[in-house]
Scaffold this motif. Structure first.
Motif, PDB file in Angstrom:
ATOM      1  N   GLY A  23       0.844  -1.187   0.000  1.00 43.86           N
ATOM      2  CA  GLY A  23       0.000   0.000   0.000  1.00 43.86           C
ATOM      3  C   GLY A  23       0.878   1.235   0.000  1.00 43.86           C
ATOM      4  N   THR A  24       0.295   2.378  -0.316  1.00 48.71           N
ATOM      5  CA  THR A  24       1.097   3.599  -0.372  1.00 48.71           C
ATOM      6  C   THR A  24       1.438   4.134   1.008  1.00 48.71           C
ATOM      7  N   GLY A  25       0.594   3.865   2.010  1.00 48.71           N
ATOM      8  CA  GLY A  25       0.844   4.366   3.358  1.00 48.71           C
ATOM      9  C   GLY A  25       1.356   3.314   4.312  1.00 48.71           C
ATOM     10  N   GLN A  26       1.036   2.071   4.043  1.00 48.65           N
ATOM     11  CA  GLN A  26       1.509   0.978   4.887  1.00 48.65           C
ATOM     12  C   GLN A  26       1.536  -0.315   4.102  1.00 48.65           C
ATOM     13  N   LYS A  46       5.258   1.146   7.891  1.00 50.01           N
ATOM     14  CA  LYS A  46       4.864   2.441   7.337  1.00 50.01           C
ATOM     15  C   LYS A  46       5.576   2.631   6.005  1.00 50.01           C
ATOM     16  N   ALA A  47       4.917   3.345   5.094  1.00 51.82           N
ATOM     17  CA  ALA A  47       5.506   3.660   3.797  1.00 51.82           C
ATOM     18  C   ALA A  47       5.162   5.106   3.464  1.00 51.82           C
ATOM     19  N   ARG A  48       5.998   5.716   2.653  1.00 49.93           N
ATOM     20  CA  ARG A  48       5.742   7.069   2.161  1.00 49.93           C
ATOM     21  C   ARG A  48       5.557   6.972   0.663  1.00 49.93           C
ATOM     22  N   ASP A  49       4.327   7.194   0.230  1.00 52.61           N
ATOM     23  CA  ASP A  49       3.979   7.072  -1.177  1.00 52.61           C
ATOM     24  C   ASP A  49       4.442   5.727  -1.748  1.00 52.61           C
ATOM     25  N   GLN A 131      -7.027   2.824  10.519  1.00 49.06           N
ATOM     26  CA  GLN A 131      -5.796   3.622  10.512  1.00 49.06           C
ATOM     27  C   GLN A 131      -5.009   3.334  11.789  1.00 49.06           C
ATOM     28  N   ASP A 136      -3.518  -4.770   7.415  1.00 53.66           N
ATOM     29  CA  ASP A 136      -2.669  -5.114   6.272  1.00 53.66           C
ATOM     30  C   ASP A 136      -1.878  -6.397   6.501  1.00 53.66           C
TER      31      ASP A 136
END
Length: 157
Positions: A23-26, A46-49, A131, A136
């Motif tokens: 995913g783009t956020g996680q 966590k992910a950034r974009d 959130q 996930d």
């Protein structure tokens, strides 16, 4: 002429796998084992974009020593590729390029929906917000279980 082994067939020796629900956020992560046919949630990164902390992934790989990695492929309900499929494929290729492990894509249609349904019946989810209590990692378990039930469904990134 000898038969060529099916590259997606269940391996003869037991393998350890890590599955990723991109995913783009996680990004959800699960670990599984072909010998026992089991899969368990590990963590949500966590992910950034869509870009994870690659050192965290390296740490998971060092800890679990997987033989293969799986990444969920977010197909549309009709089986066609969604706009998000390219991003998931790029993440899979980056995993392969950075860590040199075999990576396969697994159809993840409805995995998040199913994971949300499972979490509602699970004591682990304590808040009303996905959130704050993401699912996930449970979606990654579903991706891994899909592969365990039929490895021939996997495809190259």
């Amino acid at each position: 002429m000898p038969d060529t082994p099916d590259p997606n067939a269940m391996p003869e020796k037991p393998v350890t796998l890590l599955a990723f629900d991109f995913g783009t956020g996680q990004i959800g992560v699960a670990v599984g084992q072909s010998l026992t046919g089991s899969a368990n949630p590990l963590t949500v990164l966590k992910a950034r974009d869509g870009i994870p902390n690659w050192e965290q992934i390296a740490g998971l790989l060092a800890e679990w020593q997987p033989d293969q990695l799986l990444v969920g492929l977010p197909l549309n309900m009709d089986g066609s590729e969604s706009a998000f499929c390219q991003r998931a494929r790029k993440f899979a290729r980056r995993l392969n390029g950075r860590f040199g492990l075999k990576v396969a894509m697994v159809d993840e249609r409805l995995s998040t929906f199913e994971a949300k349904g499972q979490s509602k019946n699970h004591a682990r989810r304590r808040t009303g917000s996905y959130q704050q209590s993401p699912v996930d990692d449970l979606a990654a378990v579903i991706i891994l279980n899909t592969w365990l039930s039929d490895p021939s469904l996997a495809q190259a990134p």
